[in-house]
Design an enzyme around this catalytic site. Structure first.
Site, PDB file in Angstrom:
ATOM      1  N   ASN A 109       0.849  -1.197   0.000  1.00  0.00           N
ATOM      2  CA  ASN A 109       0.000   0.000   0.000  1.00  0.00           C
ATOM      3  C   ASN A 109       0.883   1.244   0.000  1.00  0.00           C
ATOM      4  O   ASN A 109       2.010   1.222   0.500  1.00  0.00           O
ATOM      5  CB  ASN A 109      -0.897   0.012   1.238  1.00  0.00           C
ATOM      6  CG  ASN A 109      -1.876   1.177   1.235  1.00  0.00           C
ATOM      7  OD1 ASN A 109      -2.442   1.516   0.193  1.00  0.00           O
ATOM      8  ND2 ASN A 109      -2.068   1.809   2.370  1.00  0.00           N
ATOM      9  N   HIS A 111       0.802   5.184   1.341  1.00  0.00           N
ATOM     10  CA  HIS A 111       0.057   6.042   2.279  1.00  0.00           C
ATOM     11  C   HIS A 111       0.691   7.433   2.295  1.00  0.00           C
ATOM     12  O   HIS A 111       1.918   7.552   2.373  1.00  0.00           O
ATOM     13  CB  HIS A 111       0.084   5.425   3.684  1.00  0.00           C
ATOM     14  CG  HIS A 111      -0.702   6.223   4.671  1.00  0.00           C
ATOM     15  ND1 HIS A 111      -2.075   6.206   4.717  1.00  0.00           N
ATOM     16  CD2 HIS A 111      -0.306   7.097   5.631  1.00  0.00           C
ATOM     17  CE1 HIS A 111      -2.493   7.028   5.665  1.00  0.00           C
ATOM     18  NE2 HIS A 111      -1.439   7.584   6.237  1.00  0.00           N
ATOM     19  N   SER A 138       4.718   6.894   2.356  1.00  0.00           N
ATOM     20  CA  SER A 138       5.263   5.610   2.824  1.00  0.00           C
ATOM     21  C   SER A 138       4.710   4.477   1.972  1.00  0.00           C
ATOM     22  O   SER A 138       3.546   4.502   1.575  1.00  0.00           O
ATOM     23  CB  SER A 138       4.843   5.341   4.278  1.00  0.00           C
ATOM     24  OG  SER A 138       5.222   6.388   5.136  1.00  0.00           O
ATOM     25  N   ASP A 147      -3.081   0.909   7.989  1.00  0.00           N
ATOM     26  CA  ASP A 147      -1.849   1.686   7.787  1.00  0.00           C
ATOM     27  C   ASP A 147      -0.777   1.334   8.817  1.00  0.00           C
ATOM     28  O   ASP A 147       0.075   2.172   9.156  1.00  0.00           O
ATOM     29  CB  ASP A 147      -2.133   3.206   7.823  1.00  0.00           C
ATOM     30  CG  ASP A 147      -3.153   3.621   6.779  1.00  0.00           C
ATOM     31  OD1 ASP A 147      -3.137   3.027   5.679  1.00  0.00           O
ATOM     32  OD2 ASP A 147      -3.959   4.523   7.051  1.00  0.00           O
TER      33      ASP A 147
HETATM   34  C1  GRF Z   1      -2.646   8.609  -2.593  1.00  0.00           C
HETATM   35  O1  GRF Z   1      -2.491   9.792  -1.884  1.00  0.00           O
HETATM   36  C2  GRF Z   1      -2.222   7.458  -1.744  1.00  0.00           C
HETATM   37  O2  GRF Z   1      -1.219   7.771  -0.846  1.00  0.00           O
HETATM   38  C3  GRF Z   1      -3.497   7.119  -1.007  1.00  0.00           C
HETATM   39  O3  GRF Z   1      -4.523   7.364  -1.921  1.00  0.00           O
HETATM   40  C4  GRF Z   1      -4.099   8.308  -2.888  1.00  0.00           C
HETATM   41  C5  GRF Z   1      -4.290   7.684  -4.219  1.00  0.00           C
HETATM   42  O4  GRF Z   1      -4.105   8.595  -5.258  1.00  0.00           O
HETATM   43  N1  GRF Z   1      -3.468   5.767  -0.524  1.00  0.00           N
HETATM   44  P1  GRF Z   1      -4.266   8.131  -6.761  1.00  0.00           P
HETATM   45  O5  GRF Z   1      -5.656   7.579  -6.933  1.00  0.00           O
HETATM   46  O6  GRF Z   1      -3.213   7.087  -7.052  1.00  0.00           O
HETATM   47  O7  GRF Z   1      -4.060   9.362  -7.565  1.00  0.00           O
END
Ligand code: GRF
Length: 220
Positions: A109, A111, A138, A147
Site C-alpha cells: 500500500n 500512504h 510511505s 496503515d
Molecule cells: C494517494 O495519496 C495514496 O497515498 C493514497 O490514496 C491516494 C491515491 O491517489 N493511498 P491516486 O488515486 O493514485 O491518484
C-alpha cells in the site's frame, strides 16, 4: 528479471496506477498488470487502464451484503488472474483480516504520510495542524491494522511556509509516483521479502524504512 504478474486495486483518480504504467512502459518495471480492479464504477483510474490496454474489473461494493462477501469475491478475482502481488493504489476500503492474511507478504500500500505519523485520512491537514516540519509518503506491506504494516520505504519533503493541505497533497503525490514503482521493482526482483514478521531487503533485515529525500527524487 522474470516479469511479475500483479493487480492494482483502486477507487478513484489512479495517478499511482499511471506512474506504474509509465514506469513499465519505459522498461523500468518488469511487471505485467493483469487487471485494474475498482470498487467504484466510472472512475478515472479505469480510463487510465483502458488507455493502456489493461483489462479492468468493477466490483461495486454497494452490491454486496457484507464486507466479507465483497472481500471474498475480490479474492476470487485476484487469484483467478494469477497475480503474485496486490498493489493497493488509493483503494478506499477497510479489508477483512481474512483477506489481508491471504495476501500476507504479497500486498503493498501507499500512504500519504511518514508512517507511523498520521494514519487514516486527511494526512496533509493533520501534518500541518501538528506543526510537522517534514511530511511525505510511505510504502508498506499490508497487515490487518490500518496503515500499520511494516514500512519499506519513505520519501520525505520539508513543509514550507505557505504550504496548504492542497499543496502538500500535490507535492506528496509526486513523491509517491517515484517511490511506489521503485519499491515494486525491488519486489519484482525478489529483493524484498516480508516473511514470518521479518522484513528483508537484499537478504538483510530492514530495521528502518529506506528513506528517499525529495531533493533526490526531483533532481533538485
Ligand atoms: C494517494 O495519496 C495514496 O497515498 C493514497 O490514496 C491516494 C491515491 O491517489 N493511498 P491516486 O488515486 O493514485 O491518484
Amino acid at each position: 528479471m522474470a516479469t511479475l504478474p500483479l493487480v492494482v486495486l483502486l477507487s478513484g483518480y489512479g495517478s499511482n496506477l499511471q506512474a506504474i504504467i509509465d514506469a513499465q512502459q519505459r522498461g523500468e518495471l518488469p511487471v505485467e498488470i493483469r487487471a485494474v480492479i475498482s470498487n467504484r464504477p466510472q472512475v478515472l483510474g479505469l480510463e487510465r487502464a483502458a488507455q493502456a490496454g489493461i483489462p479492468s474489473i468493477v466490483l461495486d461494493h454497494t452490491r454486496f451484503a457484507t464486507r466479507a462477501a465483497f472481500d471474498l469475491a475480490l479474492q476470487e478475482k485476484i487469484d483467478a488472474l494469477g497475480a503474485e502481488l496486490v498493489v493497493l493504489a488509493g483503494f478506499m476500503r477497510i479489508l477483512t483480516p481474512e483477506f489481508v492474511q491471504h495476501y500476507a507478504g504479497r500486498m503493498l500500500n501507499v500512504h500519504p504520510s511518514l508512517l507511523p505519523r498520521h494514519r487514516g485520512l486527511n494526512t496533509h491537514a493533520l501534518a500541518l495542524a501538528a506543526g510537522d516540519t517534514h511530511h511525505g509518503a510511505s510504502i508498506h506491506f499490508v497487515t490487518p491494522e490500518l496503515d500499520g504494516g511494516p514500512v519499506i520505504a519513505q520519501a520525505r519533503l520539508q513543509i514550507k511556509t505557505g504550504d496548504t493541505a492542497a499543496t502538500l497533497a500535490a507535492r506528496v503525490s509526486a513523491l509517491e509516483h517515484v517511490l511506489y514503482p521503485r519499491v515494486i521493482r525491488w519486489y519484482a526482483a525478489r529483493r524484498l521479502l516480508w516473511h514470518s514478521g521479518n522484513l528483508l531487503l537484499d537478504g538483510q533485515p530492514l530495521t528502518a524504512p529506506v528513506m528517499v529525500d525529495f531533493a533526490e527524487i526531483s533532481g533538485k
